[in-house]
Design an enzyme around this catalytic site. Structure first.
Site, PDB file in Angstrom:
ATOM      1  N   LYS A   1       1.111  -1.097  -0.028  1.00 60.19           N
ATOM      2  CA  LYS A   1       0.130   0.027  -0.047  1.00 60.19           C
ATOM      3  C   LYS A   1       0.843   1.205   0.084  1.00 60.19           C
ATOM      4  O   LYS A   1       1.496   1.770   0.934  1.00 60.19           O
ATOM      5  CB  LYS A   1      -0.902   0.080   1.267  1.00 60.19           C
ATOM      6  CG  LYS A   1      -2.012   1.063   1.209  1.00 60.19           C
ATOM      7  CD  LYS A   1      -2.368   1.508   2.329  1.00 60.19           C
ATOM      8  CE  LYS A   1      -1.568   2.654   3.075  1.00 60.19           C
ATOM      9  NZ  LYS A   1      -1.342   3.854   2.206  1.00 60.19           N
TER      10      LYS A   1
ATOM     11  N   GLU B   1      10.334   1.018  10.156  1.00 63.41           N
ATOM     12  CA  GLU B   1      11.355   2.072   9.769  1.00 63.41           C
ATOM     13  C   GLU B   1      10.462   3.316  10.012  1.00 63.41           C
ATOM     14  O   GLU B   1       9.756   3.960   9.144  1.00 63.41           O
ATOM     15  CB  GLU B   1      11.891   1.989   8.396  1.00 63.41           C
ATOM     16  CG  GLU B   1      12.547   0.741   7.704  1.00 63.41           C
ATOM     17  CD  GLU B   1      13.905   0.855   8.569  1.00 63.41           C
ATOM     18  OE1 GLU B   1      14.284   1.889   8.909  1.00 63.41           O
ATOM     19  OE2 GLU B   1      14.607  -0.152   8.289  1.00 63.41           O
TER      20      GLU B   1
ATOM     21  N   CYS C   1      13.468  11.212   6.471  1.00 63.48           N
ATOM     22  CA  CYS C   1      13.631  10.624   8.130  1.00 63.48           C
ATOM     23  C   CYS C   1      15.129  10.962   8.469  1.00 63.48           C
ATOM     24  O   CYS C   1      15.388  11.020   9.421  1.00 63.48           O
ATOM     25  CB  CYS C   1      13.194   9.245   7.909  1.00 63.48           C
ATOM     26  SG  CYS C   1      14.382   8.260   6.941  1.00 63.48           S
TER      27      CYS C   1
ATOM     28  N   GLU D   1      10.041  16.242  14.438  1.00 62.53           N
ATOM     29  CA  GLU D   1      10.523  16.246  12.924  1.00 62.53           C
ATOM     30  C   GLU D   1      10.232  17.427  11.911  1.00 62.53           C
ATOM     31  O   GLU D   1       8.933  18.021  12.069  1.00 62.53           O
ATOM     32  CB  GLU D   1       9.989  15.142  12.097  1.00 62.53           C
ATOM     33  CG  GLU D   1      10.790  13.870  12.270  1.00 62.53           C
ATOM     34  CD  GLU D   1      10.323  12.668  11.315  1.00 62.53           C
ATOM     35  OE1 GLU D   1       9.073  12.188  11.537  1.00 62.53           O
ATOM     36  OE2 GLU D   1      11.053  12.294  10.545  1.00 62.53           O
TER      37      GLU D   1
HETATM   38  P1  NAP Z   1       2.619   8.224   7.790  1.00 62.30           P
HETATM   39  O1  NAP Z   1       1.593   9.354   7.843  1.00 62.30           O
HETATM   40  O2  NAP Z   1       3.077   7.371   8.904  1.00 62.30           O
HETATM   41  O3  NAP Z   1       2.077   7.350   6.519  1.00 62.30           O
HETATM   42  C1  NAP Z   1       2.926   6.326   5.862  1.00 62.30           C
HETATM   43  C2  NAP Z   1       2.174   5.336   5.393  1.00 62.30           C
HETATM   44  O4  NAP Z   1       1.371   4.853   6.444  1.00 62.30           O
HETATM   45  C3  NAP Z   1       1.347   5.951   4.241  1.00 62.30           C
HETATM   46  O5  NAP Z   1       1.084   4.885   3.129  1.00 62.30           O
HETATM   47  C4  NAP Z   1      -0.131   6.053   5.145  1.00 62.30           C
HETATM   48  O6  NAP Z   1      -1.259   6.025   4.177  1.00 62.30           O
HETATM   49  C5  NAP Z   1      -0.177   4.617   5.713  1.00 62.30           C
HETATM   50  N1  NAP Z   1      -0.921   4.936   7.106  1.00 62.30           N
HETATM   51  C6  NAP Z   1      -1.303   6.185   7.677  1.00 62.30           C
HETATM   52  N2  NAP Z   1      -2.135   5.628   8.617  1.00 62.30           N
HETATM   53  C7  NAP Z   1      -2.676   4.507   8.728  1.00 62.30           C
HETATM   54  C8  NAP Z   1      -3.140   3.429   9.270  1.00 62.30           C
HETATM   55  N3  NAP Z   1      -3.682   3.818  10.464  1.00 62.30           N
HETATM   56  N4  NAP Z   1      -3.227   2.212   8.860  1.00 62.30           N
HETATM   57  C9  NAP Z   1      -2.402   1.638   7.691  1.00 62.30           C
HETATM   58  N5  NAP Z   1      -1.573   2.467   7.312  1.00 62.30           N
HETATM   59  C10 NAP Z   1      -1.557   3.898   7.577  1.00 62.30           C
HETATM   60  O7  NAP Z   1       4.093   8.947   7.367  1.00 62.30           O
HETATM   61  P2  NAP Z   1       4.065   9.941   5.920  1.00 62.30           P
HETATM   62  O8  NAP Z   1       3.737  11.355   6.298  1.00 62.30           O
HETATM   63  O9  NAP Z   1       3.840   9.158   4.931  1.00 62.30           O
HETATM   64  O10 NAP Z   1       5.927   9.821   5.904  1.00 62.30           O
HETATM   65  C11 NAP Z   1       6.707  10.609   6.881  1.00 62.30           C
HETATM   66  C12 NAP Z   1       7.105   9.862   7.808  1.00 62.30           C
HETATM   67  O11 NAP Z   1       7.925   8.677   7.426  1.00 62.30           O
HETATM   68  C13 NAP Z   1       8.155  10.600   8.832  1.00 62.30           C
HETATM   69  O12 NAP Z   1       8.102  10.434   9.996  1.00 62.30           O
HETATM   70  C14 NAP Z   1       9.604   9.787   8.187  1.00 62.30           C
HETATM   71  O13 NAP Z   1      10.477  10.044   9.287  1.00 62.30           O
HETATM   72  C15 NAP Z   1       9.071   8.389   8.077  1.00 62.30           C
HETATM   73  N6  NAP Z   1      10.127   7.817   7.070  1.00 62.30           N
HETATM   74  C16 NAP Z   1      10.900   6.809   7.761  1.00 62.30           C
HETATM   75  C17 NAP Z   1      11.782   6.319   6.967  1.00 62.30           C
HETATM   76  C18 NAP Z   1      12.863   5.429   7.364  1.00 62.30           C
HETATM   77  O14 NAP Z   1      13.403   4.570   6.693  1.00 62.30           O
HETATM   78  N7  NAP Z   1      13.008   5.390   8.790  1.00 62.30           N
HETATM   79  C19 NAP Z   1      11.875   6.655   5.729  1.00 62.30           C
HETATM   80  C20 NAP Z   1      11.176   7.393   5.285  1.00 62.30           C
HETATM   81  C21 NAP Z   1      10.259   8.215   5.878  1.00 62.30           C
HETATM   82  P3  NAP Z   1      -1.815   7.505   3.632  1.00 62.30           P
HETATM   83  O15 NAP Z   1      -0.797   8.057   2.792  1.00 62.30           O
HETATM   84  O16 NAP Z   1      -2.927   6.842   2.911  1.00 62.30           O
HETATM   85  O17 NAP Z   1      -1.930   8.094   4.748  1.00 62.30           O
END
Ligand code: NAP
Length: 491
Positions: free
Chosen positions: A188, A264, A298, A395
């Site tokens: 997804k 991650e 991140c 962040e």
């Molecule tokens: P996010 O809001 O947590 O969303 C990540 C993914 O999870 C998206 O596909 C999102 O779908 C999905 N999601 C959200 N709520 C969900 C739920 N209740 N159940 C299942 N899936 C759900 O994060 P983001 O804003 O996209 O990305 C930024 C974050 O990712 C930052 O905190 C960054 O640090 C972190 N990140 C970490 C790494 C690493 O390797 N450690 C790499 C890249 C990014 P939707 O888009 O539909 O909301």
């Protein structure tokens, strides 16, 4: 405008992009016919519509993955490796379209999008090589009365959830090891950036991935679609990249059927510049650690601690370089900073900067969101950012460099570790003993020593503390998708 990317070319690549769900080797509309809009963050205009999966579509995808698992697990490793190499080559053949699509839906400058296509493809090459090296063992029991056979088997159907900031690479970093290990999957992607992953599905199909082995489900209702799948226990693994709050929620869901998890999550990296560092190198490193992906990473340096004896020179040099970066649509010539991914993200950056200024920080560069269409925030340098500012612990995810002076090594190590996150930290010093001492003491899964980037498919990427569980890439990345089975043989 760019001399290379015309409006016609943009429209052509969007018109050719797959926009339906990829389930069981076929392209399908969502069952209820729902669609969601994909928006260009540099204009706020809708680029195209994509099928918006319901929970029933999610079930179809998981059932397809379940049905394909047994057959795929027995596919010879060499064949799995060949498929991955086919996909690697196809990604390079189609890099112009993949990069442009990514820039249009996510906003990053085209040169960075090309960099990501290359990085993403490397995960396929890396895991193609790993697929044929899954090893086991043979051992004599200490009593001599038995033999132990150690065998590695695929975990089983896996759910993969990825974020918007690296729409392609965060997917290949999971699909690569899953395929190499013999696991089927349902992926997804983020609602904001589905086009890159759907284009990748097309490539995987052509590369020879059998029906049901990789399924791509785009949805505007992530929780509703994935929660029942996770709780069903049909999938045996969840690999998630995203924010820590969402990761925490998913871990709770995984607990019910005790799924294997790779997490991650978020980061709050510190970048430390000691007084003995090569200052120009430190500025270059800070540019990379801060401005890669316009700060939406991140791994982005979220707090920059500079020894008080060199902070003035460092901040001048950094502000000069950041100020020279052209902000604009990622497709335009020489643009180095694209828009934030949406208005929410842009407003969050603005809010954190305002809060830091209210807390006593001084604006050296930028500091105000750009007016006009699109979700732009300019490169910003703040000095004297105090502990009480929210950006010390939250962040930023934007092109904002917060500088804070320090005097003592012990003090700065305490500051670096003063966060629940532990993904990466960067240290700049020319003193080898200090470099090793500090690298050992900072609490993070990764450390950049005199360098501002650590991501590499051949290295184990991941965090400690609330930045996550497990590692992606390197020689351990495939382990996340393998179970160890021990067979005891009586003698
Ligand atoms: P996010 O809001 O947590 O969303 C990540 C993914 O999870 C998206 O596909 C999102 O779908 C999905 N999601 C959200 N709520 C969900 C739920 N209740 N159940 C299942 N899936 C759900 O994060 P983001 O804003 O996209 O990305 C930024 C974050 O990712 C930052 O905190 C960054 O640090 C972190 N990140 C970490 C790494 C690493 O390797 N450690 C790499 C890249 C990014 P939707 O888009 O539909 O909301």
């Amino acid at each position: 405008m760019s001399a290379l990317i015309t409006a016609d070319r943009e429209q052509a690549v969007i018109a050719a992009a797959p926009t339906r769900l990829y389930i069981d080797g076929e392209w399908r509309d969502a069952r209820e016919g729902r669609t969601l809009d994909v928006v260009d963050p540099s204009t706020g205009q809708v680029l195209t519509k994509v099928a918006d999966a319901s929970p029933e579509d999610g079930w179809d995808a998981l059932k397809a993955a379940e049905a394909a698992q047994k057959g795929f697990a027995t596919m010879p490793p060499r064949q799995r490796a060949d498929i991955l190499m086919n996909a690697f080559r196809l990604m390079h053949e189609r890099k112009d379209d993949l990069a442009l699509l990514m820039t249009l839906e996510m906003g990053k400058p085209l040169a960075e999008a090309y960099g990501e296509v290359n990085y993403a493809a490397e995960f396929f090459r890396h895991f193609a090589e790993e697929a044929t090296r899954i090893s086991g063992g043979y051992q004599t029991a200490p009593t001599g009365s038995a033999r132990f056979l150690i065998h590695r088997q695929p975990v089983g159907p896996s759910i993969l959830i990825t974020p918007w900031n690296f729409p392609l690479a965060m997917g290949t970093r999971k699909i690569g090891p899953a395929l190499a290990a013999g696991c089927t999957s349902v992926l997804k992607p983020a609602e904001l950036t589905p086009l890159s992953m759907l284009a990748l599905a097309d490539i995987l199909h052509e590369a020879g991935v059998p029906a049901g082995v990789v399924n791509i489900v785009v949805t505007s209702t992530a929780g509703e679609v994935t929660e029942p799948l996770i709780r069903s226990g049909i999938a045996r693994k969840l690999s998630f990249t995203g924010s820590t709050p969402v990761g925490r929620k998913l871990l709770e869901q995984c607990a019910e059927k005790v799924l294997r998890t790779s997490m991650e999550l978020g980061g709050n990296a510190a970048l430390v510049v000691f007084e003995d560092a090569d200052l120009d190198r430190a500025v270059e490193g800070a540019m990379l650690a801060k401005m890669r992906n316009s700060g939406e990473a991140c791994t982005a340096a979220n707090r920059i601690f500079v020894h008080s004896s060199v902070i003035e020179e460092f901040s001048q040099k950094l502000a000069e370089k950041m100020g020279a970066m052209k902000v604009g649509r990622g497709v335009d010539d020489d643009v180095k900073v694209g828009p934030m991914v949406d208005s929410r993200q842009r407003d969050k950056v603005a809010e954190l900067v305002d809060d830091a200024v209210r807390s006593g920080a001084e604006v050296i560069l930028g500091g105000e969101p750009a007016a006009g269409e699109g979700y732009f925030y300019p490169p910003t340098v703040l000095s004297g950012v105090p502990r009480r500012a929210r950006m010390w612990s939250e962040e930023i995810f934007g092109p904002v460099a917060p500088l804070t002076p320090f005097d003592e090594e012990d003090q700065v190590i305490d500051w670096v570790n003063d966060t629940e996150y532990g993904l990466v930290n960067y240290v700049f010093t020319n003193d080898l003993t200090r470099a090793v001492r500090v690298a050992e003491q900072v609490e993070s899964g990764m450390v950049g020593l005199n360098q501002g980037a650590v991501s590499n498919p051949a290295a184990p990427f991941g965090g400690i503390k609330e930045s996550g569980l497990g590692r992606e890439g390197g020689d351990v990345g495939i382990d996340e998708f393998l179970e160890t089975k021990y067979i005891g043989i009586a003698m």
